[in-house]
Design a protein around this motif. Structure first.
Motif, PDB file in Angstrom:
ATOM      1  N   SER A  54      54.707  64.747  48.324  1.00 42.42           N
ATOM      2  CA  SER A  54      54.663  66.199  48.195  1.00 42.42           C
ATOM      3  C   SER A  54      55.413  66.541  46.908  1.00 42.42           C
ATOM      4  O   SER A  54      56.577  66.932  46.929  1.00 42.42           O
ATOM      5  CB  SER A  54      55.322  66.862  49.406  1.00 42.42           C
ATOM      6  N   CYS A  55      54.720  66.392  45.810  1.00 48.48           N
ATOM      7  CA  CYS A  55      55.361  66.397  44.502  1.00 48.48           C
ATOM      8  C   CYS A  55      55.934  67.767  44.116  1.00 48.48           C
ATOM      9  O   CYS A  55      55.249  68.780  44.135  1.00 48.48           O
ATOM     10  CB  CYS A  55      54.377  65.930  43.437  1.00 48.48           C
ATOM     11  N   ARG A  56      57.212  67.714  43.771  1.00 48.79           N
ATOM     12  CA  ARG A  56      57.911  68.884  43.246  1.00 48.79           C
ATOM     13  C   ARG A  56      58.748  68.446  42.043  1.00 48.79           C
ATOM     14  O   ARG A  56      59.815  68.979  41.809  1.00 48.79           O
ATOM     15  CB  ARG A  56      58.797  69.493  44.319  1.00 48.79           C
ATOM     16  N   VAL A  57      58.233  67.463  41.306  1.00 47.45           N
ATOM     17  CA  VAL A  57      58.973  66.896  40.186  1.00 47.45           C
ATOM     18  C   VAL A  57      59.038  67.873  39.015  1.00 47.45           C
ATOM     19  O   VAL A  57      60.080  68.082  38.424  1.00 47.45           O
ATOM     20  CB  VAL A  57      58.363  65.549  39.739  1.00 47.45           C
ATOM     21  N   CYS A  58      57.918  68.498  38.693  1.00 47.52           N
ATOM     22  CA  CYS A  58      57.908  69.445  37.581  1.00 47.52           C
ATOM     23  C   CYS A  58      58.139  70.862  38.104  1.00 47.52           C
ATOM     24  O   CYS A  58      58.069  71.107  39.306  1.00 47.52           O
ATOM     25  CB  CYS A  58      56.601  69.335  36.787  1.00 47.52           C
ATOM     26  N   PRO A  59      58.391  71.804  37.231  1.00 49.35           N
ATOM     27  CA  PRO A  59      58.674  73.181  37.665  1.00 49.35           C
ATOM     28  C   PRO A  59      57.503  73.873  38.367  1.00 49.35           C
ATOM     29  O   PRO A  59      57.685  74.927  38.966  1.00 49.35           O
ATOM     30  CB  PRO A  59      59.013  73.911  36.362  1.00 49.35           C
ATOM     31  N   ARG A  60      56.324  73.298  38.339  1.00 47.72           N
ATOM     32  CA  ARG A  60      55.162  73.948  38.957  1.00 47.72           C
ATOM     33  C   ARG A  60      55.161  73.820  40.480  1.00 47.72           C
ATOM     34  O   ARG A  60      54.486  74.570  41.169  1.00 47.72           O
ATOM     35  CB  ARG A  60      53.884  73.375  38.374  1.00 47.72           C
ATOM     36  N   ASP A  61      55.917  72.860  41.022  1.00 47.97           N
ATOM     37  CA  ASP A  61      56.055  72.689  42.479  1.00 47.97           C
ATOM     38  C   ASP A  61      54.725  72.746  43.233  1.00 47.97           C
ATOM     39  O   ASP A  61      54.606  73.410  44.255  1.00 47.97           O
ATOM     40  CB  ASP A  61      57.005  73.747  43.056  1.00 47.97           C
ATOM     41  N   CYS A  62      53.714  72.033  42.754  1.00 48.40           N
ATOM     42  CA  CYS A  62      52.387  72.132  43.379  1.00 48.40           C
ATOM     43  C   CYS A  62      52.298  71.380  44.708  1.00 48.40           C
ATOM     44  O   CYS A  62      51.345  71.564  45.457  1.00 48.40           O
ATOM     45  CB  CYS A  62      51.307  71.673  42.410  1.00 48.40           C
ATOM     46  N   GLU A  63      53.263  70.520  44.994  1.00 48.08           N
ATOM     47  CA  GLU A  63      53.335  69.758  46.247  1.00 48.08           C
ATOM     48  C   GLU A  63      52.081  68.936  46.536  1.00 48.08           C
ATOM     49  O   GLU A  63      51.724  68.695  47.677  1.00 48.08           O
ATOM     50  CB  GLU A  63      53.664  70.682  47.417  1.00 48.08           C
ATOM     51  N   ILE A  64      51.419  68.485  45.483  1.00 45.96           N
ATOM     52  CA  ILE A  64      50.226  67.644  45.620  1.00 45.96           C
ATOM     53  C   ILE A  64      50.650  66.243  46.073  1.00 45.96           C
ATOM     54  O   ILE A  64      51.784  65.835  45.844  1.00 45.96           O
ATOM     55  CB  ILE A  64      49.443  67.607  44.278  1.00 45.96           C
ATOM     56  N   ASP A  65      49.770  65.528  46.726  1.00 46.67           N
ATOM     57  CA  ASP A  65      50.067  64.175  47.212  1.00 46.67           C
ATOM     58  C   ASP A  65      49.774  63.151  46.116  1.00 46.67           C
ATOM     59  O   ASP A  65      48.732  62.499  46.111  1.00 46.67           O
ATOM     60  CB  ASP A  65      49.242  63.878  48.457  1.00 46.67           C
ATOM     61  N   ARG A  66      50.690  63.011  45.187  1.00 47.17           N
ATOM     62  CA  ARG A  66      50.513  62.058  44.097  1.00 47.17           C
ATOM     63  C   ARG A  66      50.586  60.625  44.598  1.00 47.17           C
ATOM     64  O   ARG A  66      50.066  59.717  43.968  1.00 47.17           O
ATOM     65  CB  ARG A  66      51.564  62.288  43.007  1.00 47.17           C
ATOM     66  N   PHE A  67      51.226  60.402  45.744  1.00 44.26           N
ATOM     67  CA  PHE A  67      51.320  59.056  46.316  1.00 44.26           C
ATOM     68  C   PHE A  67      49.921  58.475  46.530  1.00 44.26           C
ATOM     69  O   PHE A  67      49.679  57.303  46.312  1.00 44.26           O
ATOM     70  CB  PHE A  67      52.099  59.086  47.625  1.00 44.26           C
ATOM     71  N   ASN A  68      48.997  59.323  46.970  1.00 44.75           N
ATOM     72  CA  ASN A  68      47.610  58.906  47.194  1.00 44.75           C
ATOM     73  C   ASN A  68      46.721  59.271  46.009  1.00 44.75           C
ATOM     74  O   ASN A  68      45.521  59.479  46.167  1.00 44.75           O
ATOM     75  CB  ASN A  68      47.074  59.502  48.493  1.00 44.75           C
ATOM     76  N   ASN A  69      47.319  59.366  44.842  1.00 49.00           N
ATOM     77  CA  ASN A  69      46.654  59.552  43.553  1.00 49.00           C
ATOM     78  C   ASN A  69      45.885  60.853  43.425  1.00 49.00           C
ATOM     79  O   ASN A  69      44.901  60.935  42.711  1.00 49.00           O
ATOM     80  CB  ASN A  69      45.748  58.361  43.225  1.00 49.00           C
ATOM     81  N   LYS A  70      46.309  61.909  44.121  1.00 45.32           N
ATOM     82  CA  LYS A  70      45.733  63.229  43.909  1.00 45.32           C
ATOM     83  C   LYS A  70      46.299  63.766  42.601  1.00 45.32           C
ATOM     84  O   LYS A  70      47.449  63.508  42.255  1.00 45.32           O
ATOM     85  CB  LYS A  70      46.077  64.187  45.058  1.00 45.32           C
TER      86      LYS A  70
END
Length: 82
Positions: A54-70
Motif C-alpha cells: 500500500s504504497c505511500r512512499v511519495c507525496p502522492r500517497d496513491c496506496e497502489i499495490d506496488r508489491f504486485n507490480n501495479k
C-alpha cells in the motif's frame, strides 16, 4: 601537494569541530553495518518490502499495490529505478 590534509585519517582543522564530528577512518562504522550487527537490518528490509503493498512512499500517497507490480501515479511498479 595539497597541504590542507595532514594525513589520510586527519581532517582539516576547519572541519574537525574540536574532535566532536569527525572520526578517524579506522573508528568509523556505517549505520547499515551497525544495524546488520544488531540484527535489525533484516526487519527494516522486510518493513520496506511490505510498505509496497500500500504504497505511500511519495507525496502522492496513491496506496497502489506496488508489491504486485501495479503502477502508481509515480509510474513505478515493484522495481523502482533510482
Amino acid at each position: 601537494m595539497n597541504t590542507f590534509f595532514r594525513s589520510r585519517d586527519a581532517a582539516p582543522v576547519e572541519l574537525n569541530g574540536g574532535g566532536r564530528f569527525v572520526l578517524p577512518r579506522k573508528d568509523f562504522v556505517p549505520a547499515y553495518v551497525k544495524a546488520f550487527d544488531e540484527g535489525i537490518l533484516r526487519g527494516r528490509a522486510n518493513e520496506a518490502v511490505e510498505s509496497l503493498r500500500s504504497c505511500r512512499v511519495c507525496p502522492r500517497d496513491c496506496e497502489i499495490d506496488r508489491f504486485n507490480n501495479k503502477i502508481g501515479v509515480c509510474k513505478s511498479g515493484r522495481l523502482a529505478r533510482v
